[in-house]
Design a protein around this motif. Structure first.
Motif, PDB file in Angstrom:
ATOM      1  N   ILE A 113      -4.486   1.884  -7.495  1.00  0.00           N
ATOM      2  CA  ILE A 113      -5.101   1.475  -6.240  1.00  0.00           C
ATOM      3  C   ILE A 113      -4.735   0.015  -5.997  1.00  0.00           C
ATOM      4  N   LEU A 132     -12.730   2.152  -3.556  1.00  0.00           N
ATOM      5  CA  LEU A 132     -12.614   2.788  -4.867  1.00  0.00           C
ATOM      6  C   LEU A 132     -13.606   3.941  -4.966  1.00  0.00           C
ATOM      7  N   PRO A 164      -4.542   5.017  -2.429  1.00  0.00           N
ATOM      8  CA  PRO A 164      -4.593   5.209  -3.882  1.00  0.00           C
ATOM      9  C   PRO A 164      -3.725   6.406  -4.302  1.00  0.00           C
TER      10      PRO A 164
END
Length: 181
Positions: free
Chosen positions: A21, A30, A120
């Protein structure tokens, strides 16, 4: 910069996840990635705990509505970037993904390298994915707890069964009533 994380779960020993990421992603981004990848309920409360090298909690990253006063230094999940707190290889986090059962994922930053990612990237995912307990499972299922219309008085009758409660056994000597003036 790109962060590479390794994730494991104490509850599902065979589970592991490796992903990359952007280092300038927020903790909320996240969290969104974990929710999507692991099929967690996005409405569930989740938060991160910063950990030392022995996995002891030293800080908290959460929505301001859910800060816990005894969890060390606190950071806003929507504003704090990974690179601000996770700035060296070996840095550790715990992610509370199941508040009903107090279950966590453990994340460790295993590599930092140059480059950029538009989104990501999952490197690998293995084993049985941890799952959240739904509110229905936690309380035994809402259908088994909440009665339908006509059965409410039945529950009250059951709770105050005549065999358990006898009004004749009560004595006015054991009660006192204060007059309010």
């Amino acid at each position: 910069m790109i962060h590479h994380y390794h994730v494991h779960s104490e509850d599902e020993e065979t589970f592991s996840l490796d992903f990359e990421i952007q280092a300038d992603a927020t903790f909320a981004q996240l969290q969104d990635m974990l929710i999507e990848t692991l099929h967690f309920d996005p409405a569930s409360i989740g938060m991160f705990y910063l950990c030392d090298d022995r996995w002891q909690e030293i800080g908290q990253v959460a929505s301001r509505d859910f800060f816990e006063s005894d969890r060390g230094t606190q950071y806003d999940i929507d504003r704090t970037r990974l690179e601000e707190l996770m700035d060296e290889t070996g840095a550790r986090l715990r992610y509370l993904y199941d508040a009903f059962e107090d279950r966590y994922l453990s994340l460790q930053l295993v590599k930092i390298h140059s480059g950029s990612l538009p989104t990501p990237r999952i490197i690998s995912i293995e084993g049985k994915r941890p799952r959240q307990i739904s509110p229905d499972e936690f309380v035994g299922g809402l259908d088994s707890v909440i009665p339908s219309g006509d059965t409410t008085s039945g529950l009250m009758d059951e709770a105050f069964d005549d065999d358990l409660f006898n009004a004749d056994e009560l004595s006015s000597d054991s009660f006192s009533i204060l007059d309010e003036e």
